[in-house]
Design an enzyme around this catalytic site. Sequence first.
Site, mmCIF file in Angstrom:
data_model
loop_
_atom_site.group_PDB
_atom_site.id
_atom_site.type_symbol
_atom_site.label_atom_id
_atom_site.label_comp_id
_atom_site.label_asym_id
_atom_site.label_seq_id
_atom_site.Cartn_x
_atom_site.Cartn_y
_atom_site.Cartn_z
ATOM 1 N N ARG A 1 -1.864 -4.453 -1.820
ATOM 2 C CA ARG A 1 -3.179 -4.337 -1.294
ATOM 3 C C ARG A 1 -4.252 -4.604 -2.555
ATOM 4 N NH1 ARG A 1 -6.543 -1.922 2.881
ATOM 5 N NH2 ARG A 1 -4.542 -0.838 3.599
ATOM 6 N N ALA A 2 -5.105 -5.500 -2.552
ATOM 7 C CA ALA A 2 -5.921 -5.850 -3.520
ATOM 8 C C ALA A 2 -7.053 -4.771 -3.654
ATOM 9 C CB ALA A 2 -6.508 -7.488 -3.458
ATOM 10 N N HIS B 1 -7.895 -11.864 -9.355
ATOM 11 C CA HIS B 1 -8.491 -10.977 -7.905
ATOM 12 C C HIS B 1 -8.953 -9.908 -8.418
ATOM 13 C CE1 HIS B 1 -8.368 -9.825 -3.887
ATOM 14 N NE2 HIS B 1 -7.914 -10.735 -3.509
ATOM 15 N N TYR C 1 -15.280 -9.495 -4.299
ATOM 16 C CA TYR C 1 -14.347 -10.731 -4.330
ATOM 17 C C TYR C 1 -15.141 -11.784 -4.432
ATOM 18 C CZ TYR C 1 -10.694 -7.597 -2.200
ATOM 19 O OH TYR C 1 -9.677 -6.522 -1.902
ATOM 20 N N HIS D 1 -9.895 -16.911 -2.391
ATOM 21 C CA HIS D 1 -11.106 -17.190 -1.381
ATOM 22 C C HIS D 1 -11.837 -18.242 -1.587
ATOM 23 C CE1 HIS D 1 -10.477 -12.995 -3.081
ATOM 24 N NE2 HIS D 1 -10.069 -12.955 -1.770
ATOM 25 N N GLU E 1 -4.917 -14.732 3.584
ATOM 26 C CA GLU E 1 -5.076 -13.393 3.273
ATOM 27 C C GLU E 1 -5.090 -12.842 4.439
ATOM 28 O OE1 GLU E 1 -8.338 -12.566 0.776
ATOM 29 O OE2 GLU E 1 -7.668 -10.812 -0.181
#
Lengths: 345, 345
Positions: free
Chosen positions: B70-71, B177, B193, B222, B283
Amino acid sequence: MIIDIHGHYTTEPQALHTFRDKQLAGLADSARKPASIDLGITDEALVKSVEPQLKFQKERGGDLTIFSPRAGGMAHHVGTEAVSLEWSTMCNDLIHRICTLMPDSFVGVGQLPQFPGVSPKNCIPELERIVTKLGFVGVNLNPDPSGGYWTDPPLIDKYWYPIYEKLCELEVPAMIHVSSSCNPNFHHTGAHYINGDTTAFMQLIQGNLFKDFPTLRFVIPHGGGAVPFHWGRYRGLAQDMKRPPLVEYLLKNVFFDTCVYHLPGIELLAKVIPVDNILFASEMVGAVKGIDPETGHYYDDTKRYLDQLTHLSETDRYKIFEGNARRVYPRLDALLTKRGRAGKA
Amino acid sequence: MIIDIHGHYTTEPQALHTFRDKQLAGLADSARKPASIDLGITDEALVKSVEPQLKFQKERGGDLTIFSPRAGGMAHHVGTEAVSLEWSTMCNDLIHRICTLMPDSFVGVGQLPQFPGVSPKNCIPELERIVTKLGFVGVNLNPDPSGGYWTDPPLIDKYWYPIYEKLCELEVPAMIHVSSSCNPNFHHTGAHYINGDTTAFMQLIQGNLFKDFPTLRFVIPHGGGAVPFHWGRYRGLAQDMKRPPLVEYLLKNVFFDTCVYHLPGIELLAKVIPVDNILFASEMVGAVKGIDPETGHYYDDTKRYLDQLTHLSETDRYKIFEGNARRVYPRLDALLTKRGRAGKA
């Protein structure tokens, strides 16, 4: 009538820069403080200094530019609160002189004497002065007076409420515009500006600011930062957070300008953002000064991109180029009407 | 073959969260430290935990997800360097177990034990471990380990060079990221982000990193943040800075994923960014979990948007969905080829 709502005074006479150097040098060595706040800039020099803007305005078919001090020059993080106030006052006075000398071409928007960690309440006297005394129709509000470290509270925090109350009372909108960046991670026009726009919009999704200030109006410059490109993300985030649809929730109060420097970007903007929320702007003689080799035209000649959106009706075009500006900046509309240039019903 | 290059393990078993609570509680009170780093999570529990991802993968027509911790969970700013290392090791090990249990569905990408103010050089042992021992094909690199205060140097600074040298040596790309934000100004998925993506790209324009590292590859997630929407601005800024055209200057090394959650955004991305630089990604089970009322489909079902770009040739589609991933992640290509699933010539 073509109103460009986003112009900065980026061609200031050298005397202003010399003053600023002395002002900041005076922080380290008071002997170096400027002897006077009289810059000695003549009216002729002021008129000459905005020739580049006037030339582009004419060539590109614009009529009027809403004009404010250089955004990067505000540099609220520099010096002290007193320095910020002196500097803001001086920059606003120059804008006022230009708008008085060339009232058909420029209408003023002001800079606030913000300082990181200091209540925005302290900006109210200067806000009142520029609106009631200088006839400005709006103001630039810096959501990050720290210049790239974001140490003040988000825009939805009550910290900012005193300034919002005054904006509502005076009926002037705020353009949410950061200044220069002292954080080496953020190039000012390439990262900090765009991030500031994106950040502000997301803060507004998180809070419910316009419940408390139903008549407050914000313009998010640079086409809204990343927001239109990620419109699905923002609609989806708002939905996950149980907010009403964004058009209902925010777009009665939030507007986007057209400072997006290529046709596909402007096409996207016009596709996802309602036409009532788009205000023509170029920020010319600004962040991007060159000619696009792909088109042979200036990147920041944004009117050209809008002119290529042939699906826009005449009504839509009127809104984008004039009508929305009159609605978002009611003092501009009043001013123009008083001068015999009323808008369309 | 449809490869989703951007998936995070967002459905971790409760045991991992419980461990993390105890780990961080242990900073304040060592009596609360976890008794063991053995989480006691069975293989069955791991398989069950990724059912949501597998269900979407299957329903949406995906084959393989490049899967990383998980970022937002990386939270490099929390605790100490030792905490970051213990946590990263543990998260990477879980990814490895999942990829070993379901090798046809998941291939691993790792988290680095970064810590603000600490040289990225210290991450090299874990980077080597995850690539050479665990078989990971890439890594997530956080350009702001401070979690929203951006106190480390920009990516073009020599500070980062040791990790770039190792990335080149190991032939693995980095996805740039950020993680969660401890700055109240930045909503993590709605501002931090996207700002991180935009900021990183602008830093790369400012520097000349790929002169020093011609084989280094970065994926900007993104959809590249705000970059494609402002492609004219970035082309123009690069031009004003006397850089070569961006396609030459950066796009041999920089790639964008397709985590843009509406059709107009994906249309713009495919219009301005060369097809060789676009990698399919969703994502999913991530930032935006809902269904778009305007389409009746999940916002993050990005394959649907790409499928609507009817002007793309079969070759273009192959590149976006598979070929570019094999090129940018050479260890992925080697792995698949070894398993008898070579790419198209």
